[in-house]
Design an enzyme around this catalytic site. Sequence first.
Site, mmCIF file in Angstrom:
data_model
loop_
_atom_site.group_PDB
_atom_site.id
_atom_site.type_symbol
_atom_site.label_atom_id
_atom_site.label_comp_id
_atom_site.label_asym_id
_atom_site.label_seq_id
_atom_site.Cartn_x
_atom_site.Cartn_y
_atom_site.Cartn_z
ATOM 1 N N ALA A 96 -6.463 -7.865 -2.724
ATOM 2 C CA ALA A 96 -6.388 -7.338 -1.352
ATOM 3 C C ALA A 96 -6.077 -8.498 -0.397
ATOM 4 O O ALA A 96 -6.585 -9.605 -0.560
ATOM 5 C CB ALA A 96 -7.712 -6.674 -0.996
ATOM 6 N N ASP A 106 -0.913 3.393 4.046
ATOM 7 C CA ASP A 106 -1.177 2.867 5.391
ATOM 8 C C ASP A 106 -1.974 1.573 5.337
ATOM 9 O O ASP A 106 -1.811 0.683 6.167
ATOM 10 C CB ASP A 106 -1.935 3.917 6.203
ATOM 11 N N GLY A 107 -2.867 1.475 4.339
ATOM 12 C CA GLY A 107 -3.659 0.249 4.229
ATOM 13 C C GLY A 107 -2.793 -0.946 3.884
ATOM 14 O O GLY A 107 -2.967 -2.037 4.423
#
Length: 571
Positions: free
Chosen positions: A199, A223-224
């Site tokens: 991430a 979207d993340g």
Amino acid sequence: MEPVQPLTPRVLCSVLSVKSHSCEVTLDSGRALLSWKEVRPRRGRERSRAGACLAQAFQRVRGLTGTLTHRLPSAGHIVPVSEIVSVGEADVDEKYYGMQWKHMCKPHAFTVHYVQRMKKHRWRCKAVTFWCSDEQLYCHWLQALNDLLEQLACRPKRLLVYINPYGGKKKGRQIYEKKVAPLFCLASITADVIVTEYANHARDNIYEVNLDKYDGIVCVGGDGMFSEVLHGLIGRIQKDSDVDHNNPKIPLSRCYMRIGIIPAGSTDCVCFATVGINDPVTSALHIILGDSQPLDVSAVHNKKTLLKYTVSLLGYGFYGDVLKGSEKNRWLGPARYDFSGFKTFLSHRYYEGTVSFQPAKWAVGSPRDNVCCTAGCYICRQSSKQLEEQQRAETYGLQHNEQEENWTTVKGKFMSINIVVMSCACPRSPKGLSPAAHLADGTADLILVRKCSRLNFLRHLIRHTKSNSDQFDFPFVDVYRIKTFQFTPKHSEEDDSESTDLGNIGKKNFAQICTDHPTCGCSQLNSVWNCDGETLEQTAIEMRVHCQLIRLFARGIEDSHKEDDEMPSRV
Ligand SMILES: CCCCCCCCCCCCC/C=C/[C@@H](O)[C@H](COP(=O)(O)O)NC(=O)CCCCC
Ligand SMILES: Nc1ncnc2c1ncn2[C@@H]1O[C@H](COP(=O)(O)OP(=O)(O)O)[C@@H](O)[C@H]1O
Ligand SMILES: [Ca+2]
């Protein structure tokens, strides 16, 4: 064979073969249009009349070459040059010659790949091959078309692509390799591809790369993942411009490098709300054509510290709890939201706090005017003019201090507090949380859903899934068009952490116990903020909209009149 003589320097017209039919093919460089229509022989008396008008037409378009046959006006194809993906030599294979070529030397053929509009904003890449016997004519057409394509300066040549292998149904890599990369190759676009390994890998990488090498950045995910790239690009630009983004009142430097989204996530609302569909091929074609769509971005701060940027949903209460409850079920993929949404709805929690906001006084539209944001939106264009005037005023120190003026404050118990910078249209909600919100008008819509019954809240939610019902038409729902926002929960973390009072400590621990054991009947004191699919740790926040801070490889949602049911594209 006479060389082709264009009618005027700007129009090239020839009769070429398409699938063994003779077609009159015209390239109007002035209007940047390629068109072709079949010319058909006619029988009986019509032939003489057609022959006469053809003779006149022939006089008119002297210099025609190829096999001239009688023609009958018929429906044809018109393709803007701006929607041609590529032009290239066709692989001329013996078996594909039409009968008429059998007796002739090897024909010459070029293929035009162009955008074809399908239903519901879906685009496809269509191909048409033109054949001709004359090599000089073939070269002339290839050169003329490629010269026009070369003039399209907005088209990207080199892209930086980040793929999230983890998001959505975990098919990001497969989607890119099978659906997107072949189209980029067809359009002669080179891509440096990075498959993220953790991430925020993409966000951190953008701070390091040499952005001057690229015409744009593409993120493959939801979207993340887009949010990661957004944070990387905005943070990099502010750092390079020496702007302190921790100051909530400072104007941010605009980012002119465009971001493309290849949808491979769970909600994909940013892609859906800016293109009209979450389809990888459609998005790839918008990137190839070099579309450019400005987009508002909101900055969220907590006490002089930047927390996050948001371009879709900043949601507290229902959508915050849905996101929090879904995180532990990522293995479910997109379905995790449905499962968590159902559980959250049953919990029927409400949250107390104080909302303050500044209405967008100069906004041209309003959240309930039913004027949806579409490609070339008038309201967004007006706002960019307004923005320029404001920036000129700031430059000359003429702006009045609007920071303190006309704040509106609402205290209460809320099922949900949602701020949307765009409509948030997505497959789950085709019109979105606020259907009349605009992509680039410098405002956001604040939707306050006050405490209500389960049935009424369900009715409100269900209206989001229907395209013809007003989700704001309830006495417990208020919506405002704003430019700044603040929220303070009734039970602020600071109060609990500072106080030594046993009751408070008990309350805090009690709240913690409740969070850990949701079967407990008490109401959870605070929700969390859902910021474009990422949760915020802080609940007390302030938010400000920055008009048209970034640009996407998109054009907004086109009016549906441009769509054909599987028909060739026409202008
Ligand atoms: C009983 C019927 C209930 C129907 C409710 C339908 C309402 C759907 C509203 C959708 C809002 C979308 C706002 C977008 C948020 C995204 O940024 C975020 C992250 O997206 P991604 O990274 O692609 O997953 N998505 C969410 O927060 C999911 C919200 C889903 C709520 C059901
Ligand atoms: N390689 C990776 N491993 C783990 N998480 C990642 C990776 N790449 C990106 N992420 C994170 O995954 C989260 C969800 O990504 P996204 O593409 O939005 O999927 P979804 O739509 O399913 O939420 C984002 O917050 C992003 O930062
Ligand atoms: Ca907006």
